[in-house]
Every structure is written in C-alpha cells, then in structure tokens.
Design a protein around this motif. Structure first.
Motif, PDB file in Angstrom:
ATOM      1  N   ASP A 270      48.267 -29.651  44.695  1.00 47.39           N
ATOM      2  CA  ASP A 270      49.135 -28.922  43.762  1.00 47.39           C
ATOM      3  C   ASP A 270      48.721 -27.460  43.618  1.00 47.39           C
ATOM      4  OD1 ASP A 270      50.818 -31.115  42.787  1.00 47.39           O
ATOM      5  OD2 ASP A 270      48.965 -31.896  41.922  1.00 47.39           O
ATOM      6  N   VAL A 271      47.444 -27.175  43.804  1.00 48.93           N
ATOM      7  CA  VAL A 271      46.944 -25.810  43.653  1.00 48.93           C
ATOM      8  C   VAL A 271      45.659 -25.673  44.463  1.00 48.93           C
ATOM      9  CG1 VAL A 271      45.711 -26.420  41.528  1.00 48.93           C
ATOM     10  CG2 VAL A 271      46.211 -24.021  42.003  1.00 48.93           C
ATOM     11  N   LEU A 272      45.474 -24.513  45.066  1.00 50.30           N
ATOM     12  CA  LEU A 272      44.231 -24.206  45.761  1.00 50.30           C
ATOM     13  C   LEU A 272      43.441 -23.204  44.929  1.00 50.30           C
ATOM     14  CD1 LEU A 272      43.166 -23.827  49.272  1.00 50.30           C
ATOM     15  CD2 LEU A 272      43.172 -21.663  48.047  1.00 50.30           C
ATOM     16  N   VAL A 273      42.121 -23.387  44.878  1.00 53.12           N
ATOM     17  CA  VAL A 273      41.249 -22.445  44.169  1.00 53.12           C
ATOM     18  C   VAL A 273      40.192 -21.938  45.142  1.00 53.12           C
ATOM     19  CG1 VAL A 273      39.729 -22.045  42.209  1.00 53.12           C
ATOM     20  CG2 VAL A 273      41.612 -23.682  41.999  1.00 53.12           C
ATOM     21  N   LEU A 274      40.064 -20.617  45.207  1.00 51.42           N
ATOM     22  CA  LEU A 274      39.040 -19.963  46.023  1.00 51.42           C
ATOM     23  C   LEU A 274      38.124 -19.193  45.071  1.00 51.42           C
ATOM     24  CD1 LEU A 274      38.066 -19.302  48.914  1.00 51.42           C
ATOM     25  CD2 LEU A 274      39.585 -17.328  48.879  1.00 51.42           C
ATOM     26  N   PRO A 275      37.066 -19.838  44.569  1.00 51.06           N
ATOM     27  CA  PRO A 275      36.287 -19.254  43.472  1.00 51.06           C
ATOM     28  C   PRO A 275      35.112 -18.385  43.925  1.00 51.06           C
ATOM     29  CG  PRO A 275      35.597 -21.508  43.823  1.00 51.06           C
ATOM     30  CD  PRO A 275      36.638 -21.215  44.875  1.00 51.06           C
ATOM     31  N   SER A 276      35.277 -17.607  44.990  1.00 50.39           N
ATOM     32  CA  SER A 276      34.183 -16.771  45.488  1.00 50.39           C
ATOM     33  C   SER A 276      33.852 -15.676  44.477  1.00 50.39           C
ATOM     34  CB  SER A 276      34.563 -16.143  46.821  1.00 50.39           C
ATOM     35  OG  SER A 276      34.878 -17.141  47.773  1.00 50.39           O
ATOM     36  N   ASP A 277      32.569 -15.266  44.480  1.00 51.96           N
ATOM     37  CA  ASP A 277      32.114 -14.293  43.484  1.00 51.96           C
ATOM     38  C   ASP A 277      31.584 -13.013  44.111  1.00 51.96           C
ATOM     39  OD1 ASP A 277      29.708 -15.089  44.595  1.00 51.96           O
ATOM     40  OD2 ASP A 277      28.674 -15.282  42.673  1.00 51.96           O
ATOM     41  N   SER A 278      31.911 -12.753  45.372  1.00 49.48           N
ATOM     42  CA  SER A 278      31.343 -11.613  46.077  1.00 49.48           C
ATOM     43  C   SER A 278      32.421 -10.880  46.856  1.00 49.48           C
ATOM     44  CB  SER A 278      30.243 -12.081  47.040  1.00 49.48           C
ATOM     45  OG  SER A 278      29.850 -11.049  47.914  1.00 49.48           O
ATOM     46  N   SER A 279      32.239  -9.572  47.009  1.00 53.45           N
ATOM     47  CA  SER A 279      33.170  -8.797  47.821  1.00 53.45           C
ATOM     48  C   SER A 279      33.063  -9.154  49.298  1.00 53.45           C
ATOM     49  CB  SER A 279      32.915  -7.292  47.641  1.00 53.45           C
ATOM     50  OG  SER A 279      31.618  -6.938  48.099  1.00 53.45           O
ATOM     51  N   ASN A 280      32.044  -9.929  49.685  1.00 53.99           N
ATOM     52  CA  ASN A 280      31.993 -10.446  51.057  1.00 53.99           C
ATOM     53  C   ASN A 280      33.219 -11.283  51.361  1.00 53.99           C
ATOM     54  OD1 ASN A 280      29.489  -9.296  51.009  1.00 53.99           O
ATOM     55  ND2 ASN A 280      28.381 -11.100  51.706  1.00 53.99           N
ATOM     56  N   MET A 291      49.564 -20.700  50.488  1.00 50.78           N
ATOM     57  CA  MET A 291      50.819 -20.099  50.054  1.00 50.78           C
ATOM     58  C   MET A 291      51.959 -20.454  50.999  1.00 50.78           C
ATOM     59  SD  MET A 291      49.110 -16.487  48.875  1.00 50.78           S
ATOM     60  CE  MET A 291      50.625 -15.600  48.518  1.00 50.78           C
ATOM     61  N   ALA A 292      51.698 -20.421  52.302  1.00 54.73           N
ATOM     62  CA  ALA A 292      52.728 -20.830  53.253  1.00 54.73           C
ATOM     63  C   ALA A 292      53.122 -22.286  53.036  1.00 54.73           C
ATOM     64  CB  ALA A 292      52.235 -20.622  54.683  1.00 54.73           C
ATOM     65  N   SER A 293      52.177 -23.112  52.587  1.00 56.95           N
ATOM     66  CA  SER A 293      52.426 -24.533  52.334  1.00 56.95           C
ATOM     67  C   SER A 293      53.105 -24.780  50.989  1.00 56.95           C
ATOM     68  CB  SER A 293      51.105 -25.306  52.383  1.00 56.95           C
ATOM     69  OG  SER A 293      50.478 -25.155  53.637  1.00 56.95           O
ATOM     70  N   GLY A 294      53.301 -23.730  50.200  1.00 58.06           N
ATOM     71  CA  GLY A 294      53.956 -23.878  48.908  1.00 58.06           C
ATOM     72  C   GLY A 294      53.011 -24.172  47.770  1.00 58.06           C
ATOM     73  N   LEU A 295      51.779 -23.650  47.844  1.00 56.14           N
ATOM     74  CA  LEU A 295      50.792 -23.842  46.782  1.00 56.14           C
ATOM     75  C   LEU A 295      50.398 -22.512  46.171  1.00 56.14           C
ATOM     76  CD1 LEU A 295      48.219 -26.288  48.455  1.00 56.14           C
ATOM     77  CD2 LEU A 295      50.149 -26.873  47.000  1.00 56.14           C
ATOM     78  N   PRO A 296      50.280 -22.437  44.839  1.00 54.58           N
ATOM     79  CA  PRO A 296      49.636 -21.265  44.254  1.00 54.58           C
ATOM     80  C   PRO A 296      48.165 -21.241  44.635  1.00 54.58           C
ATOM     81  CG  PRO A 296      50.069 -22.924  42.565  1.00 54.58           C
ATOM     82  CD  PRO A 296      50.714 -23.414  43.828  1.00 54.58           C
ATOM     83  N   ALA A 297      47.639 -20.050  44.880  1.00 59.01           N
ATOM     84  CA  ALA A 297      46.238 -19.887  45.294  1.00 59.01           C
ATOM     85  C   ALA A 297      45.528 -19.028  44.258  1.00 59.01           C
ATOM     86  CB  ALA A 297      46.152 -19.244  46.681  1.00 59.01           C
ATOM     87  N   LEU A 298      44.616 -19.632  43.506  1.00 58.72           N
ATOM     88  CA  LEU A 298      43.897 -18.919  42.454  1.00 58.72           C
ATOM     89  C   LEU A 298      42.618 -18.319  43.014  1.00 58.72           C
ATOM     90  CD1 LEU A 298      44.165 -21.474  39.485  1.00 58.72           C
ATOM     91  CD2 LEU A 298      45.798 -19.708  40.181  1.00 58.72           C
ATOM     92  N   ALA A 299      42.363 -17.063  42.687  1.00 59.85           N
ATOM     93  CA  ALA A 299      41.137 -16.390  43.111  1.00 59.85           C
ATOM     94  C   ALA A 299      40.809 -15.319  42.084  1.00 59.85           C
ATOM     95  CB  ALA A 299      41.302 -15.777  44.498  1.00 59.85           C
ATOM     96  N   PHE A 300      39.578 -14.827  42.126  1.00 60.79           N
ATOM     97  CA  PHE A 300      39.099 -13.864  41.141  1.00 60.79           C
ATOM     98  C   PHE A 300      39.376 -12.433  41.590  1.00 60.79           C
ATOM     99  CE2 PHE A 300      35.743 -17.310  40.456  1.00 60.79           C
ATOM    100  CZ  PHE A 300      36.521 -17.957  39.505  1.00 60.79           C
ATOM    101  N   GLN A 301      39.588 -11.580  40.602  1.00 64.56           N
ATOM    102  CA  GLN A 301      39.736 -10.152  40.842  1.00 64.56           C
ATOM    103  C   GLN A 301      38.353  -9.526  40.807  1.00 64.56           C
ATOM    104  OE1 GLN A 301      41.739  -7.799  42.338  1.00 64.56           O
ATOM    105  NE2 GLN A 301      43.366  -8.374  40.917  1.00 64.56           N
ATOM    106  N   LEU A 302      37.870  -9.089  41.951  1.00 69.84           N
ATOM    107  CA  LEU A 302      36.523  -8.555  42.064  1.00 69.84           C
ATOM    108  C   LEU A 302      36.563  -7.118  42.554  1.00 69.84           C
ATOM    109  CD1 LEU A 302      34.866 -11.564  43.942  1.00 69.84           C
ATOM    110  CD2 LEU A 302      34.785 -11.107  41.486  1.00 69.84           C
TER     111      LEU A 302
END
Length: 369
Positions: A270-280, A291-302
């Motif tokens: 239902d949703v993908l989460v990419l919880p990385s904490d680095s500008s790497n 997103m192409a599969s029709g899922l919201p993708a949550l990630a942090f603003q870094l």
C-alpha cells in the motif's frame, strides 16, 4: 562514458547502465572494488566495454596505469562523460581535459558526501572539495534533482552548465510497474496496511526508524522487508523485541529477492517507505519503482538530497521529518481511500515527471545542445 565496474542493482550503477544503453558508445571502466573478475553483471550488457589497467586499490582509490587503452581514451575526440563519485574517474577527467582542452567533457553528480569526524569521512570530504572544483571547469554537469542543482550552484558550478536529469527506470521496469492494477478501496478496507521497505540492510537506510514509527500505530499493519546486508540480524532482533507480542503489527524479512519477487511485493503493498538519513541517498530508484506501480513513496527531506522531492504529493502535505513519520503512517493506516488516491497521484507524478519518454527527451536535448 567513464565509470567504475560493474553494472549492479544500485541506483548509480543502474543510471550509468541506462545512459550507456542509450548512447551506444564505448564504456571505459576500472574495477575499484575488486569485483569485476569474479561477479557476473547484474544487468544485461550490450554496449562495448574496455577495461583500464590500474594500480591495486587502497580502499576505493585506484590509479590508471600507462597503457594503449588509456592513451586511446585520453586522446580521443569523442565526448567523454564521467560518472561520479570516483577518485579515479575524477583524475581521468582532469587528464582528458589537459590533453584535449576543447573536447566536450562532462560529469554526472549523484550525491554529496557528509564529512564527519572520522579519518575516512575527512578523506571523502577532501575528495568532494576537489571534485567540486574540477566539475566547475567542465563542459557540463548532470545531476538528479533541482535540490542538487541548487547545491552545485552554491558550490561554484555555473548554472548554465548544469542540467537536471532525474534517475530513470529501464523500459522493462517501467512497463511492469505501470501494468500493475491496484485493487479498489472496497477490496482493501478491512485489510491491514501493508508497508514495503526495499534496500540494503545497513549503513544509512534506517529501517530501525521505520520500525520504531510503526510501533506507535494503533491500527493493524504489516511490514515487508526486501533486501539483505550486514545489519539484517540486528534488525530482525529489533523486530522480535518490538513486535513479538504485538497483535497489530507483523514484520517479514524476505532477503535479497529476484526482480519477479520484488514486483510481487510492489503489487501487494500500500505504501513504500525509504527512511534514509543521509545525503548519500540523494535519489532512490526504488521510489520510482513504487510510484510507477501506483504506490506513494515516503522519504525524508534532507539537506543536499532530492529524496524527499521525488515522492512529494500535493494531497499528502507533511514535514518529511523522521519525528512525524509515525503520524503520517497512522493517517494512511486509518484511511484506505486516501491510500488509493495517493497511489494514483504517485503514478501520475511518475508519468508526468520521471517517465522514460520524458527522460529520453531531456537526455537527447542535452546531448545535442
């Protein structure tokens, strides 16, 4: 193109591979990680490749040795595109510029390191300082998001030499994602929200932050973890400690999966989460797959990362901070209709901003500029 070896599943490797497939020229490479002789390519390679002879590696540092191949690379009049980060690639770009000052020499800038206190981080910081001064003198620089473009401008690159070319999916990946038919809200209203994590289990991926956020939920959920790495045992132990007696949540680890299995997980999620904490992690290819599969993708603003920008959706305003991840997951868990709406919105953003057709048009315009 000049790059390190080999084509793999990581974002940088996949982007370099797609560029080589489209351009069709020779790819010059050297094996900074000592893997090229033992491993098969993760991706099918049809373009011509030439390997450069180099010194033994010290960490990731290798230096090219004099050879006919090196001389052919440096004296060629063909455009040369170097794929960074790589100290060896950076050195050869400088040498190529010195040998043929009027040659079109460009670079691909994927991410900024975050220098910290350790000696290794300081070495990375020095490399980055040097690389910024080199790329500012090249014919052009490609980067992956407006945020990285702005950072490069602040670091001294001329804006008229910069182009934003977001990462892309292969034609096959795109077709598979867009072909997935999402279930209607009425079919999932009673099911627990299925969260998906795809990535290497270690370093800056911060699966622990995702599990801590899920532990705050008061609505049923399940988490599918696709990937492997040095921290897998620690993450599995953490999941056992947090959720062994939970009646609301469940975590399943699937390890390194085939593309077919990964697509199956994308279809169920239902949703993908990419919880990385680095500008790497400046741009997650897995976000595009979701997103192409029709899922919201949550990630942090870094700072110095376009990761948060990739998955921004107009109908899901949130801080994109780690402290608010639990709150936004709770909102999604409570509202299947919203999840479906955001999934459709994510797919449309993919089509409008990141689709392969748009990527090819942007690449063609820049190549012939």
């Amino acid at each position: 193109m000049l790059r390190e070896w080999p084509p793999g599943y990581g974002g940088i490797e996949r982007v370099a591979h797609e560029l080589a497939e489209v351009w069709g020229g020779t790819v010059w490479s050297f094996d900074a990680q000592g893997r090229g002789w033992a491993e098969q390519d993760a991706l099918p390679v049809t373009y011509k490749r030439r390997r450069l002879f180099c010194t033994p590696s010290i960490g990731r540092l290798v230096l090219p040795l004099p050879s006919r191949a090196l001389w052919a690379l440096l004296t060629s009049s063909h455009p040369l595109h170097g794929h960074l980060p790589s100290p060896g690639v950076l050195l050869l770009l400088v040498l190529a510029r010195f040998v043929r000052p009027k040659r079109r020499i460009t670079a691909h800038w994927h991410f900024f390191f975050e220098p910290r206190g350790s000696l290794r981080q300081r070495v990375f910081g020095f490399y980055q300082w040097l690389a910024l001064r080199v790329v500012a003198q090249l014919s052009g620089v490609v980067t992956t998001s407006p945020l990285l473009r702005d950072e490069l401008v602040r670091s001294g690159c001329h804006s008229n030499r910069l182009i934003v070319l977001p990462c892309c999916l292969s034609a096959e990946q795109e077709n598979q994602g867009l072909a997935i038919q999402r279930l209607p809200p009425s079919s999932i209203v009673k099911d627990p929200m299925r969260v998906l994590f795809i990535g290497r289990l270690g370093s800056y991926k911060r699966l622990d932050w995702l599990m801590e956020s899920l532990s705050q939920l008061i609505t049923p959920w399940c988490l599918d973890v696709v990937g492997d790495g040095p921290s897998r045992a620690a993450f599995e132990a953490m999941a056992s400690d947090l959720f062994s007696s939970s009646t609301l949540g469940e975590v399943q680890f699937f390890g390194q999966s085939s593309e077919l299995d990964k697509n199956h997980r994308l279809r169920l999620a239902d949703v993908l989460v990419l919880p990385s904490d680095s500008s790497n992690e400046a741009f997650g290819i897995v976000q595009l797959e979701a997103m192409a599969s029709g899922l919201p993708a949550l990630a942090f603003q870094l700072p110095r990362s376009g990761m948060g920008w990739v998955g921004e959706l107009p109908d899901l305003p949130w801080s994109q901070n780690q402290k608010d991840l639990g709150m936004v997951l709770q909102r999604l868990a409570d509202d299947p209709l919203l999840r479906c709406h955001l999934g459709a919105q994510a797919r449309q953003r993919y089509v409008d901003v990141f689709s392969r057709k748009i990527w090819l048009d942007q690449l063609t315009q820049w190549t012939h500029a």
